[in-house]
Design an enzyme around this catalytic site. Structure first.
Site, PDB file in Angstrom:
ATOM      1  N   GLU A   6      10.554  -5.163   4.709  1.00 46.30           N
ATOM      2  CA  GLU A   6      11.256  -5.237   3.421  1.00 46.30           C
ATOM      3  C   GLU A   6      12.741  -4.956   3.593  1.00 46.30           C
ATOM      4  O   GLU A   6      13.249  -3.882   3.284  1.00 46.30           O
ATOM      5  CB  GLU A   6      10.639  -4.285   2.410  1.00 46.30           C
ATOM      6  CG  GLU A   6      11.168  -4.459   0.998  1.00 46.30           C
ATOM      7  CD  GLU A   6      11.032  -5.888   0.471  1.00 46.30           C
ATOM      8  OE1 GLU A   6      11.798  -6.750   0.929  1.00 46.30           O
ATOM      9  OE2 GLU A   6      10.188  -6.132  -0.388  1.00 46.30           O
ATOM     10  N   THR A  55       3.363  -0.046   8.953  1.00 48.38           N
ATOM     11  CA  THR A  55       4.290  -0.085  10.082  1.00 48.38           C
ATOM     12  C   THR A  55       3.540  -0.094  11.410  1.00 48.38           C
ATOM     13  O   THR A  55       3.975  -0.731  12.379  1.00 48.38           O
ATOM     14  CB  THR A  55       5.241   1.127  10.019  1.00 48.38           C
ATOM     15  OG1 THR A  55       5.944   1.099   8.771  1.00 48.38           O
ATOM     16  CG2 THR A  55       6.263   1.097  11.149  1.00 48.38           C
ATOM     17  N   GLY A  65       0.820  -1.200   0.000  1.00 46.94           N
ATOM     18  CA  GLY A  65       0.000   0.000   0.000  1.00 46.94           C
ATOM     19  C   GLY A  65       0.850   1.244   0.000  1.00 46.94           C
ATOM     20  O   GLY A  65       2.064   1.188   0.241  1.00 46.94           O
ATOM     21  N   PRO A  66       0.244   2.392  -0.280  1.00 49.21           N
ATOM     22  CA  PRO A  66       1.000   3.648  -0.319  1.00 49.21           C
ATOM     23  C   PRO A  66       1.547   4.009   1.061  1.00 49.21           C
ATOM     24  O   PRO A  66       1.083   3.493   2.086  1.00 49.21           O
ATOM     25  CB  PRO A  66      -0.037   4.670  -0.800  1.00 49.21           C
ATOM     26  CG  PRO A  66      -1.361   4.063  -0.483  1.00 49.21           C
ATOM     27  CD  PRO A  66      -1.184   2.594  -0.594  1.00 49.21           C
ATOM     28  N   GLY A  85      -0.609   2.591   7.068  1.00 52.56           N
ATOM     29  CA  GLY A  85      -0.731   1.897   8.345  1.00 52.56           C
ATOM     30  C   GLY A  85       0.037   0.593   8.452  1.00 52.56           C
ATOM     31  O   GLY A  85      -0.145  -0.160   9.414  1.00 52.56           O
ATOM     32  N   GLY A  87       2.055   5.689   4.511  1.00 50.59           N
ATOM     33  CA  GLY A  87       1.084   6.243   5.441  1.00 50.59           C
ATOM     34  C   GLY A  87      -0.207   5.465   5.522  1.00 50.59           C
ATOM     35  O   GLY A  87      -1.168   5.925   6.162  1.00 50.59           O
TER      36      GLY A  87
END
Length: 590
Positions: free
Chosen positions: A509, A386, A379-380, A384, A382
């Site tokens: 990652e 992390t 996902g982009p 969520g 920001g």
């Protein structure tokens, strides 16, 4: 839950006093040592009170024929007793202060280690360092350097006044007029000193914070040519401390001459008025000398008492900040059940979360991670991803919903047991200052054999570069592992995770910031690490996503798609765009 037994709520002045002494008690110094030190200080003071009387008798009846050997012996013994008692008292008070200082720092250090991660989102590291170093030192200074002066000063003043009243009450009353006048001036100055001292402690903490931040990221400072900016920030802190120090110096410059004027005025009055009394036969010359000596024993302790109260005000200010930290709830490491030995599916049920700023990060997120399978989060920035990792590590608790391991909430398990099941490899792969061996075995409370160490290093493909180093596993990695390359740090982090043998693996990652050669080696090491483990990966590269058993696509805190790579390519437009971007990036890299 407050585990310190110290009330962290705002307190009245009496409460501040109680909090100060309660904090000292919590440090568990030796009160027997303090009692002996104060008793010796009192011996020192008592011996000093008899010296003027001895001097009076010596002056009034001094002739060579009248001088007796026992008088000389008594005087010498008094001086020796003063010196010995004073020396031992200073040593014991210093040792008591060091005991208390060590106790306070130990309490704060333990508290800082066991505070939840959320606390560090709000506090600057430098400020916390200042609490452990500067503020504890202020409290220690009161105990080891000023409390004896205060106690003996009070005894000295009371004893001197009582003896002087017996010698000549009229001269004593004349002398005592100066005491309230002096206190009338010194008390407001002491309050000003208290305000300045508190501001100085605050600015010292801020300056320490700047130093810690800048020096720990000095490479960023230099690569950004930010030396002038950081110099200006540091200079601003230095300037504030300078001006506060000058203001403190002004008050001290006023107090010093004031005390000098009081002493000289009293000396002139006592000598002048006392001379008249001697000439009229009301008192003897020896009594006048004794008065002068007792005057000194009254005036000198006034300075010590003033210094004690000034320093005590500073210490109570420091105490407030320490109590604020000690009163915070800490993580309860051992509370809860051990994690069951059987592997189980991890399930998120309607998990929602936001940080203190109120912005929702996760909104009713629900999915499951099958045991032994790889789940990728995509996902982009920001969205969520992390934050999900942080919730699984139990750095934070969900605002709503729950996370299950099998059929049980992970909150039922003790933190020690739960976190021991997790291996985490991040993009940065942080290392502690020390050797490669120290970093691979970091956090383990058991002995690790050379064979085990080499085995995990081989599986992490770290043995190759370790063997090339002159000191092998005993090579120092430098602060935050700066002496090693990114790929080497990643492989050490993977070896650390392998040695812990976790059931759950979380990978932020770990290859995203590496060059292609290092990435291949680290990727092989990660494959060794992932075998048979429940794995959650924050995916930035298509190669990770394609191999995943399932993919969760997060956007603005919500799951907008889930499935395999092929399924999402067919059904999810944003995922398809993500894959195309990765393909273009791969072609460009080649």
């Amino acid at each position: 839950m407050n585990t310190t037994g110290i009330d962290a709520s705002p307190a009245s002045p009496k409460g501040n006093w109680r909090a100060f002494f309660d904090l000292v008690r919590k440090a568990k110094p030796s009160y027997k040592m303090l009692a002996i030190a104060l008793a010796l200080s009192l011996v020192n003071t008592a011996a000093g009170l008899f010296v003027p009387l001895f001097t009076k008798n010596l002056v009034d009846g001094f002739t060579l024929n009248s001088l007796r050997t026992y008088q000389i012996v008594l005087l010498v013994c008094a001086f020796v007793a003063q010196a010995a008692a004073g020396g031992v008292s200073i040593y014991l008070l210093n040792k008591f202060g060091q005991q208390m200082l060590a106790g306070l720092r130990e309490m704060l250090w333990r508290k800082l280690l066991y505070l939840p991660v959320a606390h560090y989102d709000q506090e600057e590291t430098g400020g916390l360092i200042s609490r452990v170093t500067n503020d504890t030192g202020v409290v220690k200074q009161v105990i080891s350097e000023h409390i004896a002066g205060f106690v003996t000063g009070v005894i000295s003043i009371i004893g001197s006044v009582i003896i002087m009243l017996t010698l000549d009450w009229q001269m004593t009353l004349l002398l005592l007029i100066a005491v309230p006048l002096t206190l009338f001036i010194l008390i407001p100055l002491g309050r000003q000193m208290h305000k300045i001292s508190r501001n100085m402690q605050k600015e010292t903490a801020n300056f320490t914070s700047v130093l810690t931040q800048v020096l720990s990221e000095v490479r960023l400072v230099k690569s950004s040519n930010a030396e002038p900016i950081e110099y200006a920030r540091g200079k601003q802190g230095i300037s504030k401390l300078f001006h506060l120090g000058v203001r403190e110096g002004k008050i001290q410059a006023f107090i010093g001459p004031l005390m000098g004027i009081v002493i000289m005025t009293l000396m002139v009055v006592i000598i002048g008025y006392g001379g008249l009394r001697v000439s009229s036969g009301s008192i003897s010359a020896g009594e006048l000398v004794a008065f002068i000596l007792y005057l000194i024993q009254i005036v000198m302790p006034l300075g010590q008492i003033t210094a004690f109260f000034t320093q005590l005000q500073r210490a109570m200010g420091a105490t407030e900040r320490m109590i604020e930290i000690l009163g915070k709830s800490e993580e309860m490491q051992q509370e809860g059940q051990p994690v069951p030995s059987a592997d189980a599916t991890i399930t998120l049920e309607n998990v929602s979360f936001h940080y203190d700023n109120g912005e929702p990060i996760l909104k009713e997120v629900s999915f499951y991670m099958p045991s032994g399978k790889v789940t990728a989060l995509v996902g982009p920035s920001g969205s969520g991803k992390t934050t999900l990792f942080a919730l699984l590590e139990r750095y934070y608790e969900p605002e709503q919903g729950r996370i299950l391991y099998g059929s049980r909430s992970i909150e039922e398990f003790s933190l020690v047991s739960w976190r021991s099941q997790i291996g985490y490899v991040s993009q940065e792969s942080p290392l502690m200052s020390g050797t490669i061996r120290d970093n691979i075995t970091y956090g383990l409370d058991r002995e690790v054999s050379e064979q085990q160490l080499r085995s995990v290093a081989e599986m992490a493909y770290a043995d190759g570069f370790v063997d090339e180093l002159p000191e092998g596993f005993n090579t120092q990695v430098g602060e935050r592992g700066i002496k090693l390359s990114g790929g080497q740090r990643q492989r050490i982090a993977i070896a650390r995770a392998l040695l812990r043998n976790p059931r759950i693996l979380m990978l932020d990652e770990a290859t995203s910031s590496l060059d292609s050669k290092s990435e291949l080696v680290v990727q092989e090491a990660l494959h060794n690490l992932m075998k048979g483990r429940t794995t959650l990966v924050i995916a930035h590269r298509l190669s990770t996503v394609v191999d995943a058993d399932q993919i969760i696509f997060l956007d603005k805190g919500k799951i907008t798609g889930s499935g395999t790579h092929d399924e999402l390519m067919n059904t999810h437009a944003m995922y398809r765009e993500f894959a195309k971007q990765q393909l273009r990036y791969a072609e460009h890299s080649e």
